[in-house]
Design an enzyme around this catalytic site. Structure first.
Site, short mmCIF file in Angstrom:
data_model
loop_
_atom_site.label_atom_id
_atom_site.label_comp_id
_atom_site.label_asym_id
_atom_site.label_seq_id
_atom_site.Cartn_x
_atom_site.Cartn_y
_atom_site.Cartn_z
N HIS A 1 0.83 -1.20 0.00
CA HIS A 1 0.00 0.00 0.00
C HIS A 1 0.87 1.26 0.00
O HIS A 1 1.58 1.52 0.96
CB HIS A 1 -0.90 -0.03 1.24
CG HIS A 1 -1.75 1.16 1.43
ND1 HIS A 1 -1.81 1.87 2.61
CD2 HIS A 1 -2.62 1.78 0.59
CE1 HIS A 1 -2.67 2.85 2.49
NE2 HIS A 1 -3.17 2.83 1.28
N HIS B 1 -1.11 10.85 -2.78
CA HIS B 1 -2.43 10.45 -2.30
C HIS B 1 -3.31 11.65 -1.97
O HIS B 1 -4.42 11.78 -2.47
CB HIS B 1 -2.32 9.55 -1.07
CG HIS B 1 -3.66 9.19 -0.49
ND1 HIS B 1 -4.28 9.96 0.49
CD2 HIS B 1 -4.50 8.17 -0.76
CE1 HIS B 1 -5.44 9.42 0.78
NE2 HIS B 1 -5.61 8.33 0.06
N GLU C 1 0.71 -0.49 -4.84
CA GLU C 1 -0.45 0.37 -5.05
C GLU C 1 -0.02 1.82 -4.85
O GLU C 1 0.64 2.15 -3.86
CB GLU C 1 -1.55 0.00 -4.05
CG GLU C 1 -2.87 0.75 -4.25
CD GLU C 1 -2.99 2.02 -3.41
OE1 GLU C 1 -3.99 2.74 -3.59
OE2 GLU C 1 -2.09 2.30 -2.61
N ASP D 1 -1.08 6.23 -5.85
CA ASP D 1 -2.14 7.20 -6.17
C ASP D 1 -1.57 8.25 -7.11
O ASP D 1 -0.37 8.56 -7.06
CB ASP D 1 -2.63 7.89 -4.90
CG ASP D 1 -2.99 6.88 -3.81
OD1 ASP D 1 -4.11 6.39 -3.82
OD2 ASP D 1 -2.11 6.59 -2.96
#
Length: 278
Positions: free
Chosen positions: A21, A63, A48, A50
């Site tokens: 993450h 993010h 993962e 953003d």
């Protein structure tokens, strides 16, 4: 390690996939190139990240809407040119109080994808519809579609599907994010049968709904992805509890049918899976 998304997520791959993450942010600033390198070094299957767009239409890996939490600068990314965003230095870890300011800068999405090429699959969480086409164009221009996985929410109840989240030839693998409707999840899966998704990120309120859908998921060739993040865990299946009772958390969701786990505890999950022969 797989460098092709479709081969990695296929049910023909028996491994439980480990998703880092925002990278391994316990060792490096989140969503940074260093966090990517840490994810690769500890053996994560997927990272993962953003992405957001700056005022001059540059895609950056970030993010929050604002720099404030993770950087030594302040400001809303969408209203700042990339040159200004680039001047900001990232704080260590998740940027919480007390984290030191590093020499790392906010990376461009293009930079991170190039570093990841052939080394790890990148799951891109697109925050806004306005960024969708720009992200897809970049992926196709870089010829890196086989190494990424896009995701977005869909609503099974209304059958509102963002089918245009991928290009018309579906060259870019796409993962819908779904909420299981209690008592009807297995039946609801029929609504996305024609969609052809190989993997679904699932939110649920009753693990029995997931277990009941096992046969349907196998028939459709769908791997399930679960988040065990403390910030968004379902029913207390969270990383902090997994540190003490991994079998009760990671073991339980795997037994229920999940084949990909997004975690902030990548090394611990990897070790536990290795110990269990997974």
């Amino acid at each position: 390690m797989y460098s092709d998304t479709r081969k990695l997520i296929s049910l023909q791959n028996p491994a439980v996939l480990v998703v880092a993450h925002r990278g391994v942010w316990t060792r490096a600033p989140e969503n940074s190139l260093s966090a990517l390198e840490e994810a690769i070094s500890v053996g994560a299957d997927i990272i993962e990240i953003d992405t957001r767009t700056t005022a001059d239409h540059q895609l950056v890996v970030m993010h929050d809407a604002w720099l404030d939490r993770t950087c030594d600068h302040q400001g809303e990314v969408v209203h700042m040119p990339f040159s200004e965003v680039r001047r900001a230095r990232l704080r260590g870890s998740d940027g919480r109080a007390g984290m030191v300011v590093t020499e790392e800068r906010v990376p461009l999405l293009e930079e991170l994808l190039e570093e990841a090429r052939g080394r790890i699959i990148v799951n891109i969480d697109i925050k806004f519809e306005r960024d969708r086409q720009r992200v897809m164009d970049l992926i196709l221009d870089m010829n890196i579609a086989d190494g990424v996985l896009l995701k977005s929410k869909i609503d099974l109840a209304t059958q509102t599907f963002p089918l245009d989240m991928t290009d018309s030839q579906r060259r870019i693998p796409f993962m819908p994010i779904v909420t299981a409707n209690s008592g009807s999840f297995a039946e609801d899966l029929r609504k996305i049968e024609d969609f052809g998704a190989q993997i679904v990120e699932l939110n649920f309120s009753d693990l029995a709904d997931v277990t009941a859908a096992k046969e349907q998921l196998r028939r459709l060739g769908i791997r399930l992805w679960v988040n065990t993040l403390d910030e968004s865990h379902p029913l207390d299946y969270c990383d902090s509890r997994a540190h003490q009772h991994p079998g009760d958390v990671w073991g339980t969701v795997i037994e229920a049918g999940f084949g990909a786990i997004q975690t902030d505890s990548v090394s611990q999950l990897r070790r536990w899976l290795k110990d269990k022969g997974r």
